[in-house]
Design a protein around this motif. Sequence first.
Motif, mmCIF file in Angstrom:
data_model
loop_
_atom_site.group_PDB
_atom_site.id
_atom_site.type_symbol
_atom_site.label_atom_id
_atom_site.label_comp_id
_atom_site.label_asym_id
_atom_site.label_seq_id
_atom_site.Cartn_x
_atom_site.Cartn_y
_atom_site.Cartn_z
ATOM 1 N N PHE A 182 0.007 3.219 -3.188
ATOM 2 C CA PHE A 182 -0.876 4.343 -2.875
ATOM 3 C C PHE A 182 -0.204 5.485 -2.116
ATOM 4 O O PHE A 182 -0.820 6.519 -1.884
ATOM 5 C CB PHE A 182 -2.079 3.864 -2.048
ATOM 6 N N GLY A 183 1.033 5.289 -1.678
ATOM 7 C CA GLY A 183 1.737 6.340 -0.945
ATOM 8 C C GLY A 183 1.240 6.524 0.473
ATOM 9 O O GLY A 183 1.402 7.597 1.047
ATOM 10 N N THR A 184 0.644 5.497 1.076
ATOM 11 C CA THR A 184 0.178 5.600 2.454
ATOM 12 C C THR A 184 1.366 5.527 3.406
ATOM 13 O O THR A 184 2.444 5.049 3.049
ATOM 14 C CB THR A 184 -0.815 4.466 2.794
ATOM 15 N N SER A 185 1.178 5.982 4.610
ATOM 16 C CA SER A 185 2.257 5.957 5.593
ATOM 17 C C SER A 185 2.452 4.538 6.127
ATOM 18 O O SER A 185 1.535 3.722 6.106
ATOM 19 C CB SER A 185 1.939 6.901 6.755
ATOM 20 N N ASN A 213 0.828 -1.213 0.000
ATOM 21 C CA ASN A 213 0.000 0.000 0.000
ATOM 22 C C ASN A 213 0.860 1.261 0.000
ATOM 23 O O ASN A 213 0.506 2.259 -0.619
ATOM 24 C CB ASN A 213 -0.951 0.012 1.186
ATOM 25 N N TYR A 214 1.989 1.209 0.699
ATOM 26 C CA TYR A 214 2.898 2.348 0.723
ATOM 27 C C TYR A 214 3.457 2.614 -0.675
ATOM 28 O O TYR A 214 3.507 3.753 -1.137
ATOM 29 C CB TYR A 214 4.032 2.092 1.714
ATOM 30 N N VAL A 215 3.864 1.548 -1.358
ATOM 31 C CA VAL A 215 4.458 1.702 -2.685
ATOM 32 C C VAL A 215 3.405 2.128 -3.714
ATOM 33 O O VAL A 215 3.633 3.035 -4.512
ATOM 34 C CB VAL A 215 5.150 0.383 -3.123
#
Length: 123
Positions: free
Chosen positions: A51-54, A47-49
């Motif tokens: 969608f850019g979520t923390s 999800n970080y990669v």
Amino acid sequence: MAGRRGTTNQRNNEASSKAFNPRLIFSQIVAMQCFHYVVLGFLVQVNYVVFGTSITLDRVFTDKYVGIWTAAGWADTTAILIASLVGSVLLAVIVEKSKKCLDFSVTLFMIHFILCTLYKGVP
């Protein structure tokens, strides 16, 4: 005579494999819990990669980011659902007995509930 002795040994082996083995049960519970968090952690990384979520433990142990009103909430909700599906496959592989699957899944989520409560309080 040797044939009879072989069947007796087979019966003893079957009986001993069905016996209560707390070490096996404990190791299966630990394995299930570890795989659950590894898969969930991997999906949070995805999800970080994508969608850019923390990246934070709050995504695993709180309900702060889980929701259907934002794109990040959908991503985290999907990650939890996929982790549960992967966990069900791992449950079948690790536990191997259908009679124990419900017990192990309830144990997994009770331990998760306790860890979430210790992390941030009762949800």
